[in-house]
Design an enzyme around this catalytic site. Structure first.
Site, PDB file in Angstrom:
ATOM      1  N   TRP A 134       0.812  -1.236   0.000  1.00 46.38           N
ATOM      2  CA  TRP A 134       0.000   0.000   0.000  1.00 46.38           C
ATOM      3  C   TRP A 134       0.834   1.270   0.000  1.00 46.38           C
ATOM      4  O   TRP A 134       0.646   2.156   0.829  1.00 46.38           O
ATOM      5  CB  TRP A 134      -0.974   0.029   1.180  1.00 46.38           C
ATOM      6  CG  TRP A 134      -2.054  -0.962   1.092  1.00 46.38           C
ATOM      7  CD1 TRP A 134      -3.191  -0.883   0.346  1.00 46.38           C
ATOM      8  CD2 TRP A 134      -2.137  -2.204   1.800  1.00 46.38           C
ATOM      9  NE1 TRP A 134      -3.963  -2.004   0.535  1.00 46.38           N
ATOM     10  CE2 TRP A 134      -3.337  -2.828   1.426  1.00 46.38           C
ATOM     11  CE3 TRP A 134      -1.302  -2.837   2.721  1.00 46.38           C
ATOM     12  CZ2 TRP A 134      -3.734  -4.057   1.920  1.00 46.38           C
ATOM     13  CZ3 TRP A 134      -1.683  -4.071   3.211  1.00 46.38           C
ATOM     14  CH2 TRP A 134      -2.889  -4.669   2.809  1.00 46.38           C
TER      15      TRP A 134
ATOM     16  N   CYS B  49      -3.346   3.775   2.816  1.00 46.25           N
ATOM     17  CA  CYS B  49      -3.811   2.431   2.501  1.00 46.25           C
ATOM     18  C   CYS B  49      -4.698   2.471   1.270  1.00 46.25           C
ATOM     19  O   CYS B  49      -4.235   2.644   0.167  1.00 46.25           O
ATOM     20  CB  CYS B  49      -4.522   1.838   3.717  1.00 46.25           C
ATOM     21  SG  CYS B  49      -5.008   0.131   3.498  1.00 46.25           S
ATOM     22  N   CYS B  50      -6.013   2.375   1.462  1.00 47.62           N
ATOM     23  CA  CYS B  50      -6.932   2.248   0.328  1.00 47.62           C
ATOM     24  C   CYS B  50      -7.809   3.476   0.164  1.00 47.62           C
ATOM     25  O   CYS B  50      -7.917   4.036  -0.909  1.00 47.62           O
ATOM     26  CB  CYS B  50      -7.823   1.037   0.532  1.00 47.62           C
ATOM     27  SG  CYS B  50      -6.909  -0.445   0.933  1.00 47.62           S
TER      28      CYS B  50
ATOM     29  N   GLY C 245      -9.487  -1.547  -2.697  1.00 51.70           N
ATOM     30  CA  GLY C 245      -8.726  -0.365  -2.332  1.00 51.70           C
ATOM     31  C   GLY C 245      -7.241  -0.476  -2.632  1.00 51.70           C
ATOM     32  O   GLY C 245      -6.480   0.414  -2.329  1.00 51.70           O
TER      33      GLY C 245
END
Lengths: 241, 741
Positions: free
Chosen positions: B319, B404-405, B715
């Site tokens: 990520w 992250c997403c 994501g």
């Protein structure tokens, strides 16, 4: 009330841009290559009012941009032309683009009224030869050609569509003839070749009816290119779907 | 011609946003200026591809340094091939060699080594079992019996209690703009300002700032080992990228939290690149080369994980999310030529899951840029889109990164305490089973009344659901407070924190999984007749559903409003609690890939989902239940109120190319219109996959032929061939929008 077979909210093959496509229940043709045989019967489907469909259109408005809108397809849309008149009148009033996908087999006063509130017609002319047309659709192509001529007279925008089926609709001489027949129609915005596909085969199995083209191959790249080359002689804007 | 930066507040105080505001030049043109990969880049990437192949052949991990506990300066400089590298720096002394980071938890490090045929150095193990304490150990000292029970039942899962939490985005650009010395000076001022009564708070803050100053020294030391002096600001584009990368690398070396995102650097780099180009010191080719080489470095970032971890976060993700484009609050867009250059790297190097390219989408971005994004999506399936108009307007700031997403974090002054998610279908089953876990029959929630015999009554179910939820949230908050207290104490992110303001706006991110399952279940209970089948202990084993019911994903308010209310009510529950360090609770509807594992742990549900069957990912409707096509499905998800889920509402959209349109041009136009329309509806996030199911099937059969096949999951993106068979099948089962015609 409209007799609706199904709804596709992200239609990208039935007119310009993103379309809300209403597939109508019932058809008067019996095309050998039909990919929606489940829409043929006049029975079945769901009853929907124009208002319900207008609500769906409103929900989808942000996706339409300048091009998208409502398309009615089938089945054969014109079998429900009276009810469609109400729907298209309301849709147009709200500024939605109205597109009619049809085989052009019915031209009466109701159809004419419907065309007044139709922005674009997607007209399938399934074969130029009367005998072959009969073979392919179990119906005459004479009403369809008359319908096309009427659209020309009232200068209604149309996209001509042609399903390319090896062994049935890809004869070169008829493709030429098809092109020649329509070449002077100024109201044709584009011509679309729809290569025969097998995506609807599973529906025959589900319905338990015989699929007459179960062994028919899909057109090769070469066959599609040949048809394209012929049509491009007659029309400026030809697309393969 | 010597261009100077536009002056501003940024010179007086640490404020990268102000620098961007005065110096970023929006680019409204098209992609025609872009260049292909340089010879050096091609050669370098070929070497990397070879290494990646070796890594795959070795079972996913090429090498592990089992002896050296990682810090910013623990390893000697590493190179892929020095004379080809424009941007340097690796996490260890060799590419793809993974380091051990036992501060999160010694067991997972030991297990991870074993999983890949290595043995953790006994000295390291002894150190952490005899002399030092890890985050994980500390948490379990503090956990209550109740939290442990919740953890093992799976009502709350994926908690970062045996590994690092991640999610904190350092403002790595600060090193480029200010140089380390200035940053140290500022932190020293902050340190000097923390005086007065030495309460817990003051002591902790003083200690943390001390750690941060030390970390800044370490970044400098690490860069010096590569021959660079980071004490002063970067002077040109190459240095700008290198300085930022070193800062980021230091974080990636010290920490192994699930997601360690990059933030928003492309517009920042663009200022230096365009300055160099204007001064005649850089060509278009060289500009692209710098970006490609930076991206290569990001693609090689690795963390050591246990195999079991793959069940939650499939495909070895890191990520490294880079958020590009978006708008300034004053109405100017932030698309630069370097936004294009980042996207171009997906062509120059081929598709890849990392960095996690996130386009901050606004309806006001130029049509040309939107079309280029859509084209890249169609060609690579490697981009995700997030609604900048929505997030910017609600947050009222414009310089942010996605962590992250889907989690928005203001650059430089905000941080997040991450905390996985609660399994919402399990919450519902607890409500139907007097608070007992449906698999273990352990009472997890006291005081839940039994449901009457025969068919379920919606109102009665809701009454117990609400009681259950309230209790579950309480336990969830307790667990999170413990986790983050300990993480701050035992695995403090000194590098990232050194690059953030001292006084921070803190968020605590909670999450839910299985939203569509519960929405459909409640819809079934309300609109059809649902009768539970119970075992001898009275626990639901299955459900008989008579009649039809509205299903989430068809733009039907009857059920969509249930989904919306589920999210609203969870968020309201969170607000009732006191959160560690004054953090504000936020909520996400995001599963990563854990929807498969969560499903496995969850019994049959009243929507007709069989026991063990996967949930839909994120906020997606359940597979195959959306019958009116893509827009109806998107519109259902768009009804989830982002204000109740400020940590993000993830939606993964998969479509076969044909269904987007017949020609490439139509496909591009329609995808742009689709994203515009969806975000106009106030939806927050969209993952876009444009893929043929056949391609995926072929890749399953012949993974060696598809090393770079990338798909977006929840994501983030993964190499499809790195997914387990189970995850691959789940991707295949997921609704692929196909054309009816």
């Amino acid at each position: 009330m409209l007799q609706v077979h199904s709804i596709e909210t992200f239609g990208t093959h039935e007119g310009p841009g993103i379309r809300l496509v209403i597939f109508m229940q019932g058809c008067n043709f019996r095309c050998l290559y039909c990919h929606n045989p489940d829409t043929r019967s006049l029975k079945g489907g769901t009853k929907m009012s124009s208002e319900e469909i207008i609500e769906l259109l409103k929900k989808q408005k942000p996706y339409f941009k300048d091009t998208g809108g409502l398309t009615v397809s089938g089945g054969e849309s014109l079998l429900q032309r009276k009810a469609l008149l109400d729907l298209f009148t309301k849709a147009k009033k709200l500024g939605f683009n109205t597109t009619l996908d049809t085989n052009g087999s019915i031209l009466d006063d109701d159809t004419k009224k419907l065309l007044e509130v139709t922005d674009l017609v997607l007209l399938d002319v399934k074969h130029i030869d009367p005998v072959w047309h009969q073979t392919v659709t179990s119906a005459s192509n004479e009403p369809t050609l008359r319908f096309a001529k009427y659209l020309k007279e009232i200068n209604k925008s149309m996209w001509l569509r042609y399903v390319l089926v090896p062994g049935y609709t890809n004869q070169k001489e008829f493709l030429e003839k098809w092109g020649a027949h329509f070449k002077d129609y100024k109201n044709i915005d584009r011509v679309e070749i729809l290569p025969f596909h097998t995506y609807g085969f599973y529906k025959y199995k589900e319905l338990g009816i015989e699929n007459p083209l179960s062994d028919c191959p899909v057109p090769t790249e070469k066959e599609i290119q040949e048809a394209l080359t012929i049509f491009e002689k007659y029309f400026k804007s030809v697309y393969v779907r | 011609m010597n261009k100077v930066f536009q002056k501003g507040e940024w010179e007086k105080v640490i404020d990268v946003r102000d620098f961007l505001y005065h110096n970023l030049i929006p680019y409204s043109g098209g992609a025609e200026f872009l260049k292909g990969p340089s010879e050096k880049t091609k050669k370098l990437w070929d070497i990397c591809k070879n290494l990646l192949k070796k890594e795959a052949a070795a079972g996913g991990v090429l090498d592990i340094d089992t002896k050296t506990i990682a810090t910013a300066v623990s390893h000697k400089p590493g190179y892929i091939k020095k004379d080809l590298e424009l941007i340097v720096g690796l996490q260890t002394n060799e590419p793809l060699k993974r380091a051990i980071k036992p501060y999160g938890g010694i067991q997972v490090v030991e297990q991870a080594c074993e999983d890949y045929g290595k043995k953790l150095d006994p000295k390291v193990k002894k150190l952490f079992t005899t002399y030092l304490k890890s985050h994980n150990q500390a948490i379990f000292d503090a956990y209550t019996e109740e939290i442990r029970k919740y953890r093992s039942s799976g009502v709350i899962t994926g908690l970062p209690d045996n590994y690092a939490r991640g999610r904190i985005i350092g403002d790595y650009r600060r090193v480029t703009l200010y140089g380390i010395d200035r940053l140290i000076e500022e932190k020293k001022k902050d340190h000097a300002g923390k005086t007065g009564s030495m309460t817990d708070t003051e002591i902790r803050e003083r200690e943390e700032i001390g750690e941060e100053i030390h970390a800044l020294d370490l970044i400098k030391e690490m860069a010096a080992s590569y021959g660079f002096d980071l004490s002063k600001p970067a002077q040109n584009a190459k240095e700008a990228i290198q300085w930022t990368y070193f800062a980021y690398l230091a974080a990636l070396k010290e920490q192994d939290g699930a997601a360690i995102s990059l933030g928003s650097v492309s517009g920042f780099f663009d200022i230096y690149i365009e300055k160099d180009i204007a001064e005649g010191n850089l060509t278009q080719e060289q500009a692209q080369e710098l970006i490609d080489q930076f991206i290569i470095k990001l693609r090689l970032v690795r963390q050591l994980r246990m195999k079991e971890y793959d069940q939650i976060y499939a495909g070895d993700p890191t990520w490294l999310t880079e958020s590009l484009a978006g708008m300034f609050l004053d109405g100017r867009h932030k698309v630069t030529k370097t936004s294009y250059r980042f996207l171009q790297s997906l062509y120059n190097l081929g598709a890849a899951p990392e960095p996690n390219i996130t386009v901050l989408w606004s309806e006001k971005l130029s049509q040309k840029f939107k079309e280029f994004c859509a084209k890249v999506s169609i060609d690579t399936s490697s981009i995700q889109y997030e609604n900048d108009d929505l997030m910017r307007e609600i947050a009222n700031f414009d310089d942010y990164g996605i962590s992250c997403c889907v989690s928005q974090q203001k650059m430089g002054s905000q941080m997040q305490y991450f905390g996985a998610r609660s399994n919402l279908p399990k919450v519902l089953l607890l409500a139907l089973n007097q608070g007992k876990d449906e698999n273990a029959a352990v009472v997890l929630v006291p005081g839940i009344s039994p449901q009457p015999e025969r068919a379920l009554d919606f109102n009665k179910v809701m009454a117990e659901y609400k009681k259950t939820l309230s209790y579950v949230v309480k336990v969830y908050v307790n667990a999170m407070n413990i986790i983050h207290y300990m993480h701050d104490k035992y695995y403090f992110e000194r590098v990232q924190m050194a690059l953030l303001d001292t006084d921070l706006d803190r968020l605590m991110a909670f999450g839910i999984a299985g939203l569509s399952v519960v929405a459909d279940s409640l819809s079934a209970i309300k609109y059809a007749k649902v009768t539970p089948i119970r075992d001898e202990d009275g626990i639901t084993k299955d459900f008989v559903i008579e009649g039809d019911f509205p299903k989430y994903g068809n733009d039907d308010d009857r059920v969509d409003n249930i989904a919306k209310e589920l999210v609203d009510s969870f968020n309201e529950e969170l607000k009732k609690h006191q959160i560690y360090r004054g953090a504000k609770p936020t909520l996400s509807v995001l599963t990563i890939t854990s929807n498969v594992m969560y499903g496995k742990k969850t019994g049959a549900t009243p929507d007709g989902r069989a026991s063990g069957e996967p949930f839909a990912p994120g906020a997606n409707p359940m597979h195959g239940r959306d019958s009116r096509g893509a827009i109806a499905s998107l519109n259902s998800v768009a009804k989830i109120d982002y204000k109740s889920a400020r940590d993000g509402v993830s939606n993964t959209f998969s479509i076969v190319p044909r269904a987007l349109g017949a020609t490439k041009e139509e496909q591009t136009d329609n995808l742009v219109a689709l994203i515009d329309g969806y975000f106009h509806k106030k939806a927050q996030h969209l993952n876009v996959n444009v893929l043929n199911r056949e391609t995926l099937l072929r890749a399953m059969a012949h993974p060696e032929e598809y090393p770079q096949l990338t798909i977006r999951v929840s994501g983030y993106a993964v190499n499809f061939v790195k997914l387990s068979r189970e995850h691959q099948q789940e991707v295949l089962a997921r609704t692929f929008f196909e054309s009816m015609k």
